[in-house]
Design a protein around this motif. Structure first.
Motif, PDB file in Angstrom:
ATOM      1  N   TYR A  70       0.836  -1.207   0.000  1.00 15.45           N
ATOM      2  CA  TYR A  70       0.000   0.000   0.000  1.00 15.45           C
ATOM      3  C   TYR A  70       0.869   1.255   0.000  1.00 15.45           C
ATOM      4  CZ  TYR A  70      -3.224   3.660   1.094  1.00 15.45           C
ATOM      5  OH  TYR A  70      -3.921   4.843   1.023  1.00 15.45           O
ATOM      6  N   ILE A 112       1.363   5.266  -2.481  1.00 13.26           N
ATOM      7  CA  ILE A 112       1.265   6.669  -2.039  1.00 13.26           C
ATOM      8  C   ILE A 112       2.630   7.329  -1.883  1.00 13.26           C
ATOM      9  CG2 ILE A 112      -0.947   6.395  -0.839  1.00 13.26           C
ATOM     10  CD1 ILE A 112       0.718   6.304   1.817  1.00 13.26           C
ATOM     11  N   PHE A 172      -0.350   7.476   5.431  1.00 13.51           N
ATOM     12  CA  PHE A 172      -0.820   6.112   5.174  1.00 13.51           C
ATOM     13  C   PHE A 172      -2.306   5.977   5.523  1.00 13.51           C
ATOM     14  CE2 PHE A 172      -1.493   1.665   6.061  1.00 13.51           C
ATOM     15  CZ  PHE A 172      -0.571   0.953   5.320  1.00 13.51           C
ATOM     16  N   VAL A 173      -2.651   6.338   6.745  1.00 16.83           N
ATOM     17  CA  VAL A 173      -4.017   6.133   7.235  1.00 16.83           C
ATOM     18  C   VAL A 173      -5.001   7.075   6.539  1.00 16.83           C
ATOM     19  CG1 VAL A 173      -5.500   6.370   9.279  1.00 16.83           C
ATOM     20  CG2 VAL A 173      -3.296   5.193   9.466  1.00 16.83           C
ATOM     21  N   PHE A 221      -5.881  -0.972   0.455  1.00 20.10           N
ATOM     22  CA  PHE A 221      -5.919  -0.426   1.813  1.00 20.10           C
ATOM     23  C   PHE A 221      -6.699  -1.317   2.774  1.00 20.10           C
ATOM     24  CE2 PHE A 221      -7.715   2.461   5.106  1.00 20.10           C
ATOM     25  CZ  PHE A 221      -6.529   2.840   5.695  1.00 20.10           C
ATOM     26  N   SER A 260      -4.737   8.743   3.619  1.00 20.39           N
ATOM     27  CA  SER A 260      -4.928   8.465   2.184  1.00 20.39           C
ATOM     28  C   SER A 260      -5.809   7.241   2.001  1.00 20.39           C
ATOM     29  CB  SER A 260      -3.576   8.269   1.495  1.00 20.39           C
ATOM     30  OG  SER A 260      -2.929   7.105   2.007  1.00 20.39           O
ATOM     31  N   GLY A 261      -5.666   6.272   2.879  1.00 22.07           N
ATOM     32  CA  GLY A 261      -6.462   5.047   2.776  1.00 22.07           C
ATOM     33  C   GLY A 261      -7.941   5.315   2.986  1.00 22.07           C
ATOM     34  N   PHE A 262      -8.262   6.060   4.057  1.00 15.91           N
ATOM     35  CA  PHE A 262      -9.669   6.374   4.305  1.00 15.91           C
ATOM     36  C   PHE A 262     -10.222   7.275   3.189  1.00 15.91           C
ATOM     37  CE2 PHE A 262      -8.965   4.725   8.563  1.00 15.91           C
ATOM     38  CZ  PHE A 262     -10.205   4.183   8.888  1.00 15.91           C
ATOM     39  N   GLN A 263      -9.346   8.175   2.661  1.00 12.42           N
ATOM     40  CA  GLN A 263      -9.809   9.019   1.556  1.00 12.42           C
ATOM     41  C   GLN A 263     -10.106   8.171   0.321  1.00 12.42           C
ATOM     42  OE1 GLN A 263      -6.754  12.076   1.318  1.00 12.42           O
ATOM     43  NE2 GLN A 263      -7.978  13.489   2.553  1.00 12.42           N
ATOM     44  N   SER A 264      -9.264   7.143   0.087  1.00 16.79           N
ATOM     45  CA  SER A 264      -9.487   6.305  -1.095  1.00 16.79           C
ATOM     46  C   SER A 264     -10.817   5.553  -0.973  1.00 16.79           C
ATOM     47  CB  SER A 264      -8.326   5.327  -1.299  1.00 16.79           C
ATOM     48  OG  SER A 264      -8.400   4.237  -0.398  1.00 16.79           O
TER      49      SER A 264
END
Lengths: 213, 377
Positions: free
Chosen positions: A98, A102, B179-180, A115, B182-186
């Motif tokens: 992951y 990014i 990391f966190v 994710f 961007s993941g929730f945004q995705s």
């Protein structure tokens, strides 16, 4: 303390897959995708397998074998059944994948499909979905495999107020091609079991997969 | 019996449970839209910690020459404040530590900061926290996504019941990272304004940073103590990133938690209430199916955001303080009722006078948990 019994045990190492002590598959080449090779070798039909990360793949494969002789179909709801897993590296294998999506601002493509696997307990969820397991699911992390901790977790899982009769319990670890899985199906019912659940038995099954030179 | 003897919260609203609780009671939240905190990440609405203040507080603590990550700092700071007020010796083998987190030091994947390679592992942080307090037991990490904080309390309580520990220190913490977020945004799961739990206009969740600690004791509680009454953990077996529409797993978890509980004593249900369309609808199903439609429900996400591995602990602490204070906290961000089933959302903070609360929580992996506490009258 209620006695517990081992009904099925699956061991997956970097290059071997064993079920109840029988060697089922040996990895063909160092550079093969070992999880996919096992999936093909076991002749499974579960297309969702291919969207899983490696941790879920190996946990899923181990559960397929461990549930083989459970006596009911995967579609039968199992309300008094739990999935309790541990490992050392959490979901780091997929976290690294992951992070690559990014890391580069000019090539930034965070994907929800990747994710979602950045949590270790997703493997307990994948197994629960496949086998309609509706009891407790939990994932714990510790430095090294420990039969004593596994026994404690099993003990907690069978505490009477929970009403749980059976569980998949074990160690499911995957990081950068290093695979270390030991999954048991255990029950409070001794009928048709392989042996009683003891720390010694757990150690013995773990060591059975350690390569001897 | 197992009961809470002390607690602590390190959050955007302050560094003690009492201070944080009083601010929640007065309707204060420091959530806002943040831009440019993490390069490349779109702006996000969140309650972030005051890291300057954290560093000031922790510099006094760390005389051992060890360099701690931000995640470890808040976990240790929170645990040490809770342990101090519990007046227990954390180096005793009769004290169990449990750590709840989702992503620990995951930010080190982006910027390693000179830490040793193994620092990325959750067990390593847990080990360092145990060592800081000279505790001889292995510190297990609970990693059950959003429900980790309640799972960790249940693991600690059950271990006390089964293995005879006298005390358990349950620490939950998570910090935000590229990391966190961007993941929730995705996932398109984040709202760009204050979240609106159980609201017709709810658009998603806010993330927050916090650490929270509860110290439990196995012994004889006195009047006013908050006692553990029951817990449950059940899977939906439905989907890895979405809850069962009808709240199946959460309903089952609640049934397990309230098996031996007199529900007429229930003052309120503290819901997960993330303000995502699916979660809040699902909770309304589970609450209705449990026959609790008339029990007031609140969500604390409007005050703190979703604090991930800390959430289940932080929200139990705030709820316990509200219970002790005969207060029913309001649901910040909630305006117009808008969930599937007709449950009783408590909008404004007011007085109340019953004895128990039920905390419910659900998350990725199809996990659901419930835990019930009672104030001894």
């Amino acid at each position: 303390m209620e006695k517990k019994y081992i009904h099925s045990v699956v061991r997956i190492t970097n290059n071997q897959l064993m079920h109840n002590g029988e060697l089922l598959l040996t990895r063909s080449a160092e550079d093969s995708s070992w999880p996919v090779e096992m999936y093909r070798g076991l002749h499974l039909q579960y297309p969702k397998f291919f969207k899983m990360d490696n941790l879920c793949k190996v946990g899923f494969l181990a559960a397929e074998l461990a549930m083989k002789d459970v006596g009911v179909s995967p579609e039968t709801e199992k309300p008094d059944f739990s999935v309790l897993l541990l490992n050392s590296t959490s979901s780091l294998d997929n976290d690294i994948s992951y992070q690559q999506t990014i890391a580069d601002e000019t090539n930034y493509f965070p994907s929800p499909a990747v994710f979602v696997y950045t949590l270790a307990n997703i493997v307990t969820g994948e197994i629960a979905i496949r086998h309609k397991i509706k009891g407790e699911t939990s994932f714990y992390i510790q430095e090294k495999f420990s039969p004593a901790t596994l026994s404690d977790v099993a003990e907690l899982g069978f505490m009477p107020h929970k009403g749980i009769r059976e569980m998949l319990i074990g160690w499911v670890d995957f990081l950068e091609d290093k695979c270390d899985v030991l999954l048991f199906r255990i029950s409070v019912n001794p009928e048709n079991s392989i042996s009683e659940w003891t720390d010694e038995e757990v150690s013995r099954w773990y060591e059975a997969g350690v390569q001897k030179k | 019996m197992i009961y809470k003897i002390s607690d602590n919260i390190i959050s955007s609203l302050g560094f003690s449970s009492e201070e944080v609780y009083q601010k929640v009671k007065s309707g204060i939240s420091l959530g806002k839209l943040h831009a440019g905190v993490f390069p490349g990440v779109e702006p996000f609405y969140s309650s972030l910690l005051n890291w300057e203040a954290v560093n000031q507080e922790t510099v006094k603590l760390f005389s051992d020459g060890m360099k701690y990550t931000p995640f470890e700092k808040i976990a240790i700071l929170s645990a040490s404040k809770a342990i101090e007020s519990a007046k227990i010796d954390p180096s005793s083998s009769s004290v169990l530590f449990v750590l709840s987190t989702t992503k620990g030091n995951i930010g080190l994947l982006e910027e390693n900061g000179g830490y040793e390679e193994e620092r990325i592992h959750l067990w390593r942080s847990a080990q360092l926290i145990g060592r800081f307090f000279k505790n001889p037991n292995e510190v297990l990490v609970v990693s059950n996504a959003c429900i980790s904080g309640v799972s960790a309390q249940l693991l600690a309580i059950e271990s006390m019941q089964l293995k005879g520990y006298d005390y358990a220190v349950v620490v939950g913490a998570d910090v935000l990272s590229k990391f966190v977020i961007s993941g929730f945004q995705s996932f398109k799961a984040l709202s760009n304004e204050r979240c609106k739990p159980f609201d017709a206009e709810r658009r998603g969740l806010n993330l927050g940073e916090a650490a929270a600690t509860i110290v439990f004791h196995r012994g004889e509680p006195s009047q006013g103590d908050v006692v553990f009454r029951g817990g449950g953990n059940r899977n939906d077996a439905n989907h890895i990133s979405g809850p069962s529409r009808t709240g199946e797993g959460l309903y089952n978890a609640i049934q397990n938690a309230v098996k031996e509980v007199d529900l007429s004593k229930l003052a309120f249900i503290n819901a997960h209430g993330t303000a995502t369309p699916y979660n809040d609808d699902m909770e309304s199903w589970a609450i209705e199916r449990s026959g609790l439609s008339n029990v007031p429900v609140n969500s604390l996400k409007g005050y703190f955001g979703h604090t991930l591995g800390a959430a289940g602990i932080l929200e139990c602490i705030i709820s316990a303080h509200a219970l002790a204070d005969n207060t029913l906290l309001g649901t910040m961000g909630h305006d117009t009722f808008g969930v599937a089933k007709n449950i009783t959302i408590n909008k404004e903070t007011k007085t109340c006078c019953n004895l128990m609360f039920l905390k419910i929580i659900s998350g990725f992996g199809g996990s659901n948990a419930a835990i019930c506490f009672e104030k001894l009258g």
